[in-house]
Design a protein around this motif. Sequence first.
Motif, PDB file in Angstrom:
ATOM      1  N   LEU A  31       0.822  -1.212   0.000  1.00  0.00           N
ATOM      2  CA  LEU A  31       0.000   0.000   0.000  1.00  0.00           C
ATOM      3  C   LEU A  31       0.851   1.256   0.000  1.00  0.00           C
ATOM      4  N   SER A  41       3.376   1.932  -1.688  1.00  0.00           N
ATOM      5  CA  SER A  41       3.737   2.366  -3.037  1.00  0.00           C
ATOM      6  C   SER A  41       2.660   3.254  -3.650  1.00  0.00           C
ATOM      7  N   TRP A  42       1.411   3.102  -3.202  1.00  0.00           N
ATOM      8  CA  TRP A  42       0.343   3.970  -3.716  1.00  0.00           C
ATOM      9  C   TRP A  42       0.565   5.441  -3.339  1.00  0.00           C
ATOM     10  N   LEU A  43       1.168   5.650  -2.165  1.00  0.00           N
ATOM     11  CA  LEU A  43       1.388   7.026  -1.721  1.00  0.00           C
ATOM     12  C   LEU A  43       2.295   7.792  -2.685  1.00  0.00           C
ATOM     13  N   THR A  93       4.909  -2.140  -5.684  1.00  0.00           N
ATOM     14  CA  THR A  93       6.101  -1.712  -6.417  1.00  0.00           C
ATOM     15  C   THR A  93       7.207  -1.415  -5.409  1.00  0.00           C
ATOM     16  N   GLY A 112       2.350   7.119  -5.974  1.00  0.00           N
ATOM     17  CA  GLY A 112       1.776   7.033  -7.315  1.00  0.00           C
ATOM     18  C   GLY A 112       2.192   5.832  -8.129  1.00  0.00           C
ATOM     19  N   TYR A 113       2.652   4.769  -7.453  1.00  0.00           N
ATOM     20  CA  TYR A 113       3.079   3.562  -8.159  1.00  0.00           C
ATOM     21  C   TYR A 113       2.083   2.428  -7.917  1.00  0.00           C
ATOM     22  N   PRO A 114       2.074   1.428  -8.787  1.00  0.00           N
ATOM     23  CA  PRO A 114       1.155   0.297  -8.567  1.00  0.00           C
ATOM     24  C   PRO A 114       1.444  -0.432  -7.264  1.00  0.00           C
ATOM     25  N   PHE A 115       0.464  -1.189  -6.826  1.00  0.00           N
ATOM     26  CA  PHE A 115       0.545  -1.944  -5.580  1.00  0.00           C
ATOM     27  C   PHE A 115       1.769  -2.872  -5.584  1.00  0.00           C
TER      28      PHE A 115
END
Length: 938
Positions: free
Chosen positions: A863, A865-867, A874, A869-872
Amino acid sequence: MTLLWIALLPLLGVLVPALGARLERRYCSLATGLLPAIALLLTLTQLPSLADGETLRFAVDWVPSLGLDLAFRLDGLSVLFNLLILGIGLLIVLYAHYYLDADEPYGRFYAYLILFMASMVGIAMADNLLLLWMFWELTSLSSFLLIGYWSHRSDARKGARMALAVTGAGGLALLAGLLLVGNMVGSFDMNRVLASSDVILAHEHYPLALGLILLGAFAKSAQFPFHFWLPHAMAAPTPVSAYLHSATMVKAGILLMARLHPAIAGSELWTLVVTLVGMTTLLYGAWFALIKTDLKGILAFSTVSHLGLITALLGIGTPMAVLAAMFHILNHATFKAALFMTAGIIDHETGTRELSRLGGLRRAMPVTALLTSITGAAMAGVPLLNGFISKEMFFTSATKADMLGGISWLLPLLATLGGILSVAYSLRLVHAVFFKPAREAPPSSPHEPPRLMRAPVELLAVLCILVGLLPSPLAGGLMDLATRAVLGEPMNFHLAIWHGFNLPLLMSVIALLAGIGTYLGHRHLRHFLRGFKPVDARLVFEGAVQYTGRQAERLLACFDNGSLQRYMSLLLVTALILAGLGLFRMPSLAGDQPGSELDGVLITGAVLLMFSGIATVITHRYRLISLLMLSMVGLLVSLTFARFSAPDLALTQLSVEVVTMILLMLALFFLPQKTPRESSMPRTLRDSALAAALGMIVASLNYAVLTRDHNSISDFFIENSVPGGGGHNVVNVILVDFRGFDTLGEITVLAIAGLAIFKLLNRLRLFMPHSDVEGRLWSPDRYPMILTTISQALLPLALLVSVFIFLRGHNHPGGGFIAGLITAVALILLYMARGVEWAQSRLDFQYQPVAIAGVGIATLTGLGSWLFGYPFLTSSFGHFHLPLIGDFELATAMIFDLGVYLAVVGATLMILANLGKLTTPHRPSKQGESTTPSEETS
């Protein structure tokens, strides 16, 4: 956004009655109708834009990988059905307020009703084939709940089950058809599908796709031979029948055929199948409507008949036929909803729906008699009412259809016959209830219903008259929008009452006069029918279901007899046949690639591995020896991995072997020390032959693969391990980066399994035998000093090794999984050496939170990585420098690996530590004394 709110408001409206069920009934009814009323007003506000020729659309990505978008459209067809769904739905809410008894759970009823309303609005507005199918299935589920609302009644339960089975099966066929269409077009977007008629009609799979789609539509709209479910759905409360079976559910199949008409219609196959099915259903339903004696039964079969009429018009497919179909959808919804509600009023006030106990009600219920006469005349197609105009248009379309070559004259003849039967059953419905004397008194004294209960019927009856007198001003604009949506282009027409003396008018006159004569001779028809044995479709369906169930049980009994040996033999024989057929088709077993060179180490290892495997099988009745042989197999497999440059797999195999051996020793301690001989010699020979054959086949397959060139995905991971994952250990990078989602799923399953086993074993106590099978006592020294001393020295060393293995895992053999197993083995060794009580008093923490924390940390890593802007999941890495330490690398994958480590440690110890607590101290006994089950404690 307006389109989204039109579709969303009814769905949100499901919560209103569910939450407001404790309110006073009138307030709950008012609140239930609020959000659908707003959705209806929003629909009406879009009419000016649609009149200008626009098609309003709203779409957002939902599951792009599947082609599923949250997409809605509003065109003339959507508006027509939205007006029926929402408008008549609001009238049904008002009607149900007075129809339901005071002790009925009205909150649940309204919730089911609004859920169905939302589902139908979704079908009407869906702009994506997959979204349409989702709402389609939701109508099946919600109608099941509505039909079975009176669940204490057997007929309601059976009718609901029948409806769900038929429409659910049709929904599966529809899904297959829609997937085929989406594959032909390359998209599930409705606009692209409707614009791709040439591609679809020319495709080789068009007949199959058309057949599957029509199966779904025919099943939902009760077309022959799927007509039987609808009359038995009349066990539902009358508001449900008035709504589902006049304006909504049974129109869903019609709506589907109209929506996809620009894409899949126009072929000879469409015209032939749809028209013939529609005409057959028209006559079949009309005949049974004429002979039924229950009010709702008559209306149910008349609904089947009128749905067949609309289907036949869509099959003919000319612009006039499409216009007639759209117009009759509107007309049928108005007069049939009114007739169902009057039938409910009669049932509600008299206590019966049987014609034999009804009659002469015009004196006690004069207003109801008038309303039933008006709507019944509209259903019969009497002039100056709306049903007459659409019936004339049907006759006109039938006379101009040219689809059967030299026997096209059959269509007008069959249409006239359907009109005759329609007049006859409509006249019987009205005359037998209100004008003909009753043969016996009804259960209750008849009287008029409450004023507002009758109001929806009055409104619909007025619409039948006004549309019949002023068709063009009242319905012309709406019909123009609907036909434009179906045909894809505007159509010049003018709705009028009078078109002069022509063949359709003559057909109407014949239908009217012959229909009256048919009703007058109804007693002769009843006498004729007494010679035939009655057939109850519900009993036939239930019998078919039970027969299918019995045959399934019989077939299952042939394979599922509780014998694990049979299951394994069937599985292995199947694998043997399939693999053998593949090898048989190969021209040569050996490929072009040379084999690897053999040396003494490989030959010795292979011989030992085969010996260990055979010894495990031979000694399987002696558990300790068999475990020793099995551990040798695991050790040799680990050495094989190491020999062929797979150190990660070797370390993992070794760790798993240790844990597995401990697990098996703990579990087998409570099983018989020597199993009895159960296999006969023929069975042993058979199993040996099967094992040998399968072994040769698998060996042949391996040899065939290893001697041929093959494309491997390993090159990609080797090339991208460092630049993409920042690690030189390709295996670890795959686990925590490239395939991190798989690893997350695996540790989640491991943690769940550990928790499940912990709950099963918690507080379970099993009997601990005090001697072996030959009477020799176990050693009185439960915790040997040597083992205690060694474990005390090994524990810190093992923990240190596990930390080392964990930290180096991203670039060298190791990682969180192996480190977790090493830690678990070290702690289990402490349990074995010191005992459960001693270990738990010093390891004062639970293992459940450890496993859960591991899964949580791994999930939060993804999660995080979402912060950025990358896919889950990453991962990121970087190189850093610290004084005195030097250069080093850090990767976020290490945090994920920490989650893996904790999940493995927690789950493994939850299982093994609890297996070690199952024993209870045995009672002192004399040597040779046998133990009995009575000594067990739990």
